[in-house]
Design a protein around this motif. Structure first.
Motif, mmCIF file in Angstrom:
data_model
loop_
_atom_site.group_PDB
_atom_site.id
_atom_site.type_symbol
_atom_site.label_atom_id
_atom_site.label_comp_id
_atom_site.label_asym_id
_atom_site.label_seq_id
_atom_site.Cartn_x
_atom_site.Cartn_y
_atom_site.Cartn_z
ATOM 1 N N LEU A 17 35.787 -33.524 5.197
ATOM 2 C CA LEU A 17 37.055 -34.474 5.413
ATOM 3 C C LEU A 17 38.048 -33.564 5.185
ATOM 4 C CD1 LEU A 17 35.354 -37.517 3.245
ATOM 5 C CD2 LEU A 17 35.536 -37.394 5.896
ATOM 6 N N LYS A 18 39.233 -33.973 6.020
ATOM 7 C CA LYS A 18 40.402 -33.481 6.123
ATOM 8 C C LYS A 18 41.294 -34.549 5.452
ATOM 9 C CE LYS A 18 43.947 -32.012 9.291
ATOM 10 N NZ LYS A 18 44.228 -32.070 10.708
ATOM 11 N N ALA A 19 42.032 -34.385 4.394
ATOM 12 C CA ALA A 19 43.169 -35.213 3.824
ATOM 13 C C ALA A 19 44.140 -35.698 4.727
ATOM 14 C CB ALA A 19 43.541 -34.851 2.380
ATOM 15 N N LEU A 20 44.203 -36.740 4.946
ATOM 16 C CA LEU A 20 45.348 -37.408 5.597
ATOM 17 C C LEU A 20 46.547 -37.917 4.658
ATOM 18 C CD1 LEU A 20 43.334 -39.418 8.536
ATOM 19 C CD2 LEU A 20 44.542 -37.081 8.871
ATOM 20 N N ASP A 21 45.916 -38.566 3.723
ATOM 21 C CA ASP A 21 46.798 -39.386 2.627
ATOM 22 C C ASP A 21 46.030 -39.687 1.491
ATOM 23 O OD1 ASP A 21 48.808 -40.945 2.099
ATOM 24 O OD2 ASP A 21 48.555 -42.163 3.650
ATOM 25 N N GLN A 22 46.385 -40.206 0.269
ATOM 26 C CA GLN A 22 45.591 -40.503 -0.830
ATOM 27 C C GLN A 22 44.379 -41.554 -0.254
ATOM 28 O OE1 GLN A 22 47.432 -41.839 -4.353
ATOM 29 N NE2 GLN A 22 45.640 -41.963 -5.226
ATOM 30 N N GLY A 23 43.431 -41.089 -0.533
ATOM 31 C CA GLY A 23 42.227 -41.868 -0.108
ATOM 32 C C GLY A 23 41.903 -42.253 1.109
ATOM 33 N N ARG A 24 42.341 -41.340 2.034
ATOM 34 C CA ARG A 24 42.173 -41.254 3.667
ATOM 35 C C ARG A 24 42.045 -40.053 4.274
ATOM 36 N NH1 ARG A 24 45.168 -42.706 8.348
ATOM 37 N NH2 ARG A 24 47.236 -41.946 7.582
ATOM 38 N N TRP A 25 40.948 -39.759 4.988
ATOM 39 C CA TRP A 25 40.473 -38.611 5.604
ATOM 40 C C TRP A 25 40.059 -38.783 6.972
ATOM 41 C CZ3 TRP A 25 38.904 -40.722 1.109
ATOM 42 C CH2 TRP A 25 39.247 -39.857 -0.333
ATOM 43 N N GLN A 26 40.131 -37.497 7.473
ATOM 44 C CA GLN A 26 39.484 -37.748 9.171
ATOM 45 C C GLN A 26 38.327 -36.437 8.859
ATOM 46 O OE1 GLN A 26 42.112 -37.121 12.789
ATOM 47 N NE2 GLN A 26 40.665 -35.597 13.130
ATOM 48 N N GLY A 27 37.419 -37.059 9.833
ATOM 49 C CA GLY A 27 36.198 -36.457 9.857
ATOM 50 C C GLY A 27 35.935 -36.389 11.374
ATOM 51 N N THR A 28 34.778 -35.681 11.452
ATOM 52 C CA THR A 28 34.328 -35.500 13.022
ATOM 53 C C THR A 28 32.648 -35.680 12.975
ATOM 54 O OG1 THR A 28 36.194 -34.191 13.682
ATOM 55 C CG2 THR A 28 34.325 -34.278 15.252
ATOM 56 N N THR A 29 32.213 -36.241 13.933
ATOM 57 C CA THR A 29 30.689 -36.369 13.913
ATOM 58 C C THR A 29 30.092 -34.950 14.368
ATOM 59 O OG1 THR A 29 30.624 -37.097 16.219
ATOM 60 C CG2 THR A 29 30.366 -38.939 14.454
ATOM 61 N N SER A 30 28.910 -34.514 13.612
ATOM 62 C CA SER A 30 28.310 -33.279 14.142
ATOM 63 C C SER A 30 27.277 -33.350 15.338
ATOM 64 C CB SER A 30 27.711 -32.705 12.582
ATOM 65 O OG SER A 30 26.801 -31.807 13.240
ATOM 66 N N GLN A 31 27.537 -32.740 16.180
ATOM 67 C CA GLN A 31 26.315 -32.478 17.193
ATOM 68 C C GLN A 31 24.896 -32.114 16.525
ATOM 69 O OE1 GLN A 31 25.923 -33.846 20.289
ATOM 70 N NE2 GLN A 31 27.931 -34.663 19.770
ATOM 71 N N ALA A 32 25.012 -31.159 15.592
ATOM 72 C CA ALA A 32 23.710 -30.913 14.858
ATOM 73 C C ALA A 32 23.122 -31.868 14.211
ATOM 74 C CB ALA A 32 24.166 -29.875 13.819
ATOM 75 N N TYR A 33 23.702 -32.921 13.816
ATOM 76 C CA TYR A 33 23.006 -34.310 13.516
ATOM 77 C C TYR A 33 22.906 -35.328 14.242
ATOM 78 C CZ TYR A 33 22.844 -31.887 8.786
ATOM 79 O OH TYR A 33 22.549 -30.970 7.708
ATOM 80 N N ALA A 34 22.893 -35.036 15.520
ATOM 81 C CA ALA A 34 22.781 -36.176 16.400
ATOM 82 C C ALA A 34 21.377 -36.827 16.490
ATOM 83 C CB ALA A 34 23.128 -35.648 17.995
ATOM 84 N N ASN A 35 21.385 -38.262 16.596
ATOM 85 C CA ASN A 35 20.408 -39.011 16.675
ATOM 86 C C ASN A 35 20.139 -39.381 17.874
ATOM 87 O OD1 ASN A 35 18.185 -40.428 15.456
ATOM 88 N ND2 ASN A 35 19.224 -41.570 14.179
ATOM 89 N N MET A 36 19.216 -40.340 18.128
ATOM 90 C CA MET A 36 19.023 -40.868 19.607
ATOM 91 C C MET A 36 20.288 -41.513 20.005
ATOM 92 S SD MET A 36 15.693 -40.852 19.627
ATOM 93 C CE MET A 36 14.648 -42.211 20.424
ATOM 94 N N VAL A 37 20.903 -42.511 19.479
ATOM 95 C CA VAL A 37 22.442 -42.702 19.732
ATOM 96 C C VAL A 37 23.196 -42.546 18.363
ATOM 97 C CG1 VAL A 37 23.791 -44.677 20.247
ATOM 98 C CG2 VAL A 37 21.331 -44.605 20.942
ATOM 99 N N GLY A 38 24.308 -41.806 18.965
ATOM 100 C CA GLY A 38 25.263 -41.384 17.654
ATOM 101 C C GLY A 38 24.610 -40.685 16.730
ATOM 102 N N PRO A 39 25.484 -40.500 15.556
ATOM 103 C CA PRO A 39 24.866 -39.389 14.457
ATOM 104 C C PRO A 39 23.916 -39.982 13.750
ATOM 105 C CG PRO A 39 26.911 -40.386 13.696
ATOM 106 C CD PRO A 39 26.596 -40.922 15.189
ATOM 107 N N PHE A 40 23.046 -38.933 13.071
ATOM 108 C CA PHE A 40 22.168 -39.675 11.746
ATOM 109 C C PHE A 40 22.685 -40.504 10.824
ATOM 110 C CE2 PHE A 40 20.087 -37.515 7.879
ATOM 111 C CZ PHE A 40 19.275 -38.321 7.761
#
Lengths: 272, 272
Positions: A17-40
């Motif tokens: 998680l990359k901090a945007l603000d206090q108590g707010r972050w940005q993240g990105t789904t990981s292809q390594a943990y892909a499930n049938m649809v979307g992430p695990f």
């Protein structure tokens, strides 16, 4: 320092998680943990927990985590927002949500607490099972990408096989992160969602499924958890009931040394 | 019409909500359901569920309910706020909170869904136990007021007795509302918190305890639930682990006809 030491573990990449603000972050789904649809879902929950654990007002360690999967998580960026709802002297109640395009796609409530030594007793029993080192690594081909981040060794209750007569939906499986990674709350929370859907054990037929709500109770403090190191943990999962489009799952996760690390429950949507 | 038909059941009094605004209600704690400190948690959770079920945007019936007890609930008035967090085609994720003096004292997340007929299978087994009518009504004197609103008949695992060697924290108990009241989601959710704390079964010693988080999965639709009528339901509860100030509880609730109505789990704080 070797190259290996510089490499970030895939799980840590997935929950970063990359901090945007206090108590707010940005993240990105990981292809390594892909499930049938979307992430695990295990990484979605672990990411929400990671938000709480990263919050500067955090008090204590996780006792309870409930993750609700409200809508499909799209591949790509998301925001995580976490805030304490109530802070008591020795415990705290948390809210965390994952947002994409201004919409909540998953959310969690978490209880953290300063845990103290008390009377201790485990009532569930650690079973008599072969060691992980004596079992083959699970390596079915037609499984989603996230499974390759786990070293799983089934004692019984593998996927899409003839179910055991006495325990038709039960699986007993040694699991650890692959590559190995020291156990902590984040990885344990993801492992608690790494059991294959009970319906695929009980009834070897592929139907659409999706976890709706997942609750995990942590039974150790961080120090005890760390002592499990990179050893396999033993997961034991079973369903109680399938019907009207949903089934439940209850599971225990044990350390190799026989300590009960977590109990975990979920309710899962299924079609037909 | 008799006087009886005009009387509101104590549970319905306890969970009664007066609309203040869309998704906002006022309620009052019930002396009939008083616990050692504040109200019985089962009615707190049932009141939050009642908020969701009263909401005009409700879709479907409850599948999952997680209640967090964030702080002591004071005797007197409270507000309940409920709002849908995400509405899908056949399911909905809800937030509900109980507020006193501008502070959250309890909150819940709820999943509701339109349930459809699917493959059905119960894996947990209904035990061989005596009928409720063949068992004495539980009538210990030194128990909190809320217990008098339940007719409980213990098969085994009563409070503060010598624990069973094989199942030291297990209780099997027939329960129903007293006076009898037809079963619905609200009363079932309260019944799921009506098990005495496992630590008082496992270790007959009175210490301060408090449920921190309670999750219930409902396995029937409203029609099936209604067919249980005012019969006793059989509850079976056990703990998996006690330690570091918390223990867990897992339980099943069965209809007299042998249908699994709900599975329910909680984590409970205890002192010493």
């Amino acid at each position: 320092m070797t190259n290996n030491e510089l490499t970030v573990h895939p799980l840590d990449q997935a929950v970063a998680l990359k901090a945007l603000d206090q108590g707010r972050w940005q993240g990105t789904t990981s292809q390594a943990y892909a499930n049938m649809v979307g992430p695990f879902g295990g990484t979605t929950g672990a990411t929400l927990l990671q938000g709480v654990l990263s919050h500067e007002e955090l008090l204590g360690e996780p006792v309870s985590l409930t993750v609700n999967f409200a809508a499909p998580v799209a591949d790509g960026n998301f925001e995580v927002v976490a805030r304490p709802l109530r802070t008591n002297r020795n415990s705290q109640h948390w809210w965390a949500e994952m947002v994409q395009d201004g919409q909540v796609v998953a959310f969690a409530t978490v209880v953290t607490a300063r845990r103290r030594d008390t009377w201790e007793q485990t009532e569930a029993a650690f079973p008599d099972v072969p060691l992980a080192s004596d079992l083959p690594i699970f390596s079915k081909k037609s499984v989603p990408p996230w499974t390759r981040n786990y070293d799983m060794r089934f004692v019984d209750g593998e996927l899409m096989e003839a179910p055991d007569q006495d325990h038709p939906s039960r699986s007993r499986v040694w699991m650890r992160d692959q590559p190995p990674r020291p156990l902590d709350y984040v990885s344990l929370s993801a492992l608690c969602d790494a059991f294959f859907p009970r319906i695929y054990v009980r009834r070897p037929k592929l139907v659409p499924i999706g976890t709706v709500s997942l609750t995990t109770y942590f039974h150790t403090n961080g120090e005890q958890l760390a002592s499990a190191g990179t050893e396999h943990v033993l997961g034991i999962a079973r369903a109680n009931h399938f019907g009207k489009g949903f089934f439940d799952q209850s599971a225990e996760v044990w350390s190799r040394a026989g300590g009960l690390l977590a109990t975990t429950h979920q309710v899962v949507y299924f079609k037909e």
